[in-house]
Scaffold this active site. Sequence first.
Site, PDB file in Angstrom:
ATOM      1  N   LYS A   1       0.869  -1.171   0.000  1.00 57.65           N
ATOM      2  CA  LYS A   1       0.000   0.000   0.000  1.00 57.65           C
ATOM      3  C   LYS A   1       0.908   1.224   0.000  1.00 57.65           C
ATOM      4  O   LYS A   1       2.057   1.159   0.445  1.00 57.65           O
ATOM      5  CB  LYS A   1      -0.860   0.004   1.271  1.00 57.65           C
ATOM      6  CG  LYS A   1      -2.119   0.817   1.162  1.00 57.65           C
ATOM      7  CD  LYS A   1      -3.286   0.031   0.616  1.00 57.65           C
ATOM      8  CE  LYS A   1      -4.514   0.896   0.517  1.00 57.65           C
ATOM      9  NZ  LYS A   1      -5.697   0.179   0.096  1.00 57.65           N
TER      10      LYS A   1
ATOM     11  N   GLY B   1     -18.631   7.822  -0.461  1.00 55.63           N
ATOM     12  CA  GLY B   1     -17.736   8.127  -1.577  1.00 55.63           C
ATOM     13  C   GLY B   1     -17.934   7.147  -2.714  1.00 55.63           C
ATOM     14  O   GLY B   1     -19.050   6.665  -2.958  1.00 55.63           O
TER      15      GLY B   1
ATOM     16  N   VAL C   1     -17.270   4.055  -3.121  1.00 52.49           N
ATOM     17  CA  VAL C   1     -17.847   2.750  -2.789  1.00 52.49           C
ATOM     18  C   VAL C   1     -19.175   2.917  -2.043  1.00 52.49           C
ATOM     19  O   VAL C   1     -20.188   2.333  -2.431  1.00 52.49           O
ATOM     20  CB  VAL C   1     -16.876   1.907  -1.923  1.00 52.49           C
ATOM     21  CG1 VAL C   1     -17.502   0.550  -1.618  1.00 52.49           C
ATOM     22  CG2 VAL C   1     -15.543   1.719  -2.626  1.00 52.49           C
TER      23      VAL C   1
HETATM   24  P1  NAI Z   1     -13.771   7.919  -1.142  1.00 48.16           P
HETATM   25  O1  NAI Z   1     -12.682   8.857  -0.829  1.00 48.16           O
HETATM   26  O2  NAI Z   1     -14.373   7.946  -2.503  1.00 48.16           O
HETATM   27  O3  NAI Z   1     -14.957   8.088  -0.095  1.00 48.16           O
HETATM   28  C1  NAI Z   1     -14.764   8.201   1.269  1.00 48.16           C
HETATM   29  C2  NAI Z   1     -15.982   8.942   1.783  1.00 48.16           C
HETATM   30  O4  NAI Z   1     -15.956   8.898   3.205  1.00 48.16           O
HETATM   31  C3  NAI Z   1     -16.027  10.401   1.380  1.00 48.16           C
HETATM   32  O5  NAI Z   1     -17.316  10.725   0.916  1.00 48.16           O
HETATM   33  C4  NAI Z   1     -15.672  11.140   2.670  1.00 48.16           C
HETATM   34  O6  NAI Z   1     -16.268  12.429   2.738  1.00 48.16           O
HETATM   35  C5  NAI Z   1     -16.228  10.205   3.697  1.00 48.16           C
HETATM   36  N1  NAI Z   1     -15.620  10.304   5.012  1.00 48.16           N
HETATM   37  C6  NAI Z   1     -14.315  10.428   5.346  1.00 48.16           C
HETATM   38  N2  NAI Z   1     -14.163  10.454   6.678  1.00 48.16           N
HETATM   39  C7  NAI Z   1     -15.414  10.337   7.196  1.00 48.16           C
HETATM   40  C8  NAI Z   1     -15.918  10.298   8.506  1.00 48.16           C
HETATM   41  N3  NAI Z   1     -15.122  10.393   9.590  1.00 48.16           N
HETATM   42  N4  NAI Z   1     -17.265  10.168   8.676  1.00 48.16           N
HETATM   43  C9  NAI Z   1     -18.077  10.077   7.614  1.00 48.16           C
HETATM   44  N5  NAI Z   1     -17.656  10.118   6.329  1.00 48.16           N
HETATM   45  C10 NAI Z   1     -16.333  10.241   6.139  1.00 48.16           C
HETATM   46  O7  NAI Z   1     -13.214   6.457  -0.784  1.00 48.16           O
HETATM   47  P2  NAI Z   1     -13.730   5.044  -1.293  1.00 48.16           P
HETATM   48  O8  NAI Z   1     -12.932   4.644  -2.462  1.00 48.16           O
HETATM   49  O9  NAI Z   1     -15.213   5.066  -1.376  1.00 48.16           O
HETATM   50  O10 NAI Z   1     -13.280   4.095  -0.093  1.00 48.16           O
HETATM   51  C11 NAI Z   1     -14.019   4.037   1.126  1.00 48.16           C
HETATM   52  C12 NAI Z   1     -13.381   3.006   2.041  1.00 48.16           C
HETATM   53  O11 NAI Z   1     -13.384   1.733   1.397  1.00 48.16           O
HETATM   54  C13 NAI Z   1     -11.928   3.289   2.418  1.00 48.16           C
HETATM   55  O12 NAI Z   1     -11.677   2.818   3.716  1.00 48.16           O
HETATM   56  C14 NAI Z   1     -11.153   2.456   1.415  1.00 48.16           C
HETATM   57  O13 NAI Z   1      -9.867   2.121   1.877  1.00 48.16           O
HETATM   58  C15 NAI Z   1     -12.051   1.245   1.329  1.00 48.16           C
HETATM   59  N6  NAI Z   1     -11.891   0.481   0.116  1.00 48.16           N
HETATM   60  C16 NAI Z   1     -12.097   1.072  -1.105  1.00 48.16           C
HETATM   61  C17 NAI Z   1     -11.963   0.327  -2.261  1.00 48.16           C
HETATM   62  C18 NAI Z   1     -12.270   0.906  -3.601  1.00 48.16           C
HETATM   63  O14 NAI Z   1     -12.428   0.137  -4.546  1.00 48.16           O
HETATM   64  N7  NAI Z   1     -12.394   2.218  -3.735  1.00 48.16           N
HETATM   65  C19 NAI Z   1     -11.534  -1.075  -2.219  1.00 48.16           C
HETATM   66  C20 NAI Z   1     -11.427  -1.617  -0.869  1.00 48.16           C
HETATM   67  C21 NAI Z   1     -11.572  -0.843   0.232  1.00 48.16           C
END
Ligand code: NAI
Length: 352
Positions: A80, A178, A180
């Site tokens: 990572k 976000g 996902v």
């Molecule tokens: P993203 O950056 O698109 O979305 C994250 C969302 O969480 C944003 O809307 C943000 O405003 C919100 N956020 C951040 N801190 C917060 C909090 N304290 N309370 C409420 N909302 C909060 O990220 P994505 O890609 O959707 O990933 C989300 C999670 O899933 C992360 O932990 C990531 O590591 C994990 N993940 C993502 C994958 C992917 O394909 N994108 C694959 C596997 C895991």
Amino acid sequence: MAVFTNPAFDSHETVHFARDPAAGLTAIIAVHSTALGPALGGCRIWPYADEAAALTDVLRLSRGMSYKAALAGLPLGGGKSVILADSRRDKTPAMMRAMGRAIQRLGGAYIVAEDVGATVADMDAIAAETAHVSGTSATAGDPSPWTARGVALSLEAAARLRLGQGVEGLAITVLGLGSVGGRLATILAERGARLTVADIDAARAAAVAAATGARVVAPDAAHAAPADVFAPCALGAGLNARTIPQIAARLVCGAANNQLETAEDDVRLAARGILYCPDYLVNAGGLISVARPALAMDDRAAEARLAAIPETLRSLLAEAEARGTPPGAAADRLARARMVAPSSAGTRPAAG
Ligand code: NAI
């Protein structure tokens, strides 16, 4: 900043610190294991409070990637990277190209893809400097839809096990909307779930609520909102000594990496009768997607891997129950057992 004595240090093979002042890049790349293959894992761009927080995050996340690949049956290791920056304010194509050069120097031990704060366009910028990148517009694209689908499949399977019914009619809280979480909310709403949603970005929460009919709650109250299922899809460590006693749901199944703050939280959830679906097992869809080019895996084989996630979850939960082990510990055990280098195991897991 302690490295070897950091509690998250798990005899990682290598940890690289990269800086390119002209490009504004400060990054850490952690390769946890290449026992099963090159270490594939996303790049997180986040304004960490300090360097120690960034190091701990990358150490934990890279270990999770080793476990994720092992449980998904992929011949890949775990790695990572984190860039210490605010993706909305600081990120530039030059920064991403400098990251590409840092990755290139590792000679293929690490293959980068998207994570929080990084986009397909960022992978395209990295690809100008290195071939060790996936999730570009020319290759796998955005992994998030795959991740969301895998979590939805897992949630359905776990709900049938624990709650005796599928998603339809269930009250589900999605925290973090976000790439996902937003997609997951859409899938669940289409399947008839009653949603509660939360995000620190209020506009995002309002948009998802308008599209899905969800109720919006404050992010720090989401875990306590009355629900059958809690789906953490923001950042890690949301399941901890403070939140677990307040969780209203009987099932936790979400996309966020490293949901358990400590291993004890696995035990705490079980003691409260809350079924925890191990994060790196249920969120492996994105890894399966970005592994396609690296493993020359066609879409049919990738879909089969995705469909296998709920199967693995079912057998893992059954084994955990039979052994009286909490699910997180059972998943770690199974992953470690699978993380044996092909030279010592004699065989290599099938790619597709
Ligand atoms: P993203 O950056 O698109 O979305 C994250 C969302 O969480 C944003 O809307 C943000 O405003 C919100 N956020 C951040 N801190 C917060 C909090 N304290 N309370 C409420 N909302 C909060 O990220 P994505 O890609 O959707 O990933 C989300 C999670 O899933 C992360 O932990 C990531 O590591 C994990 N993940 C993502 C994958 C992917 O394909 N994108 C694959 C596997 C895991």
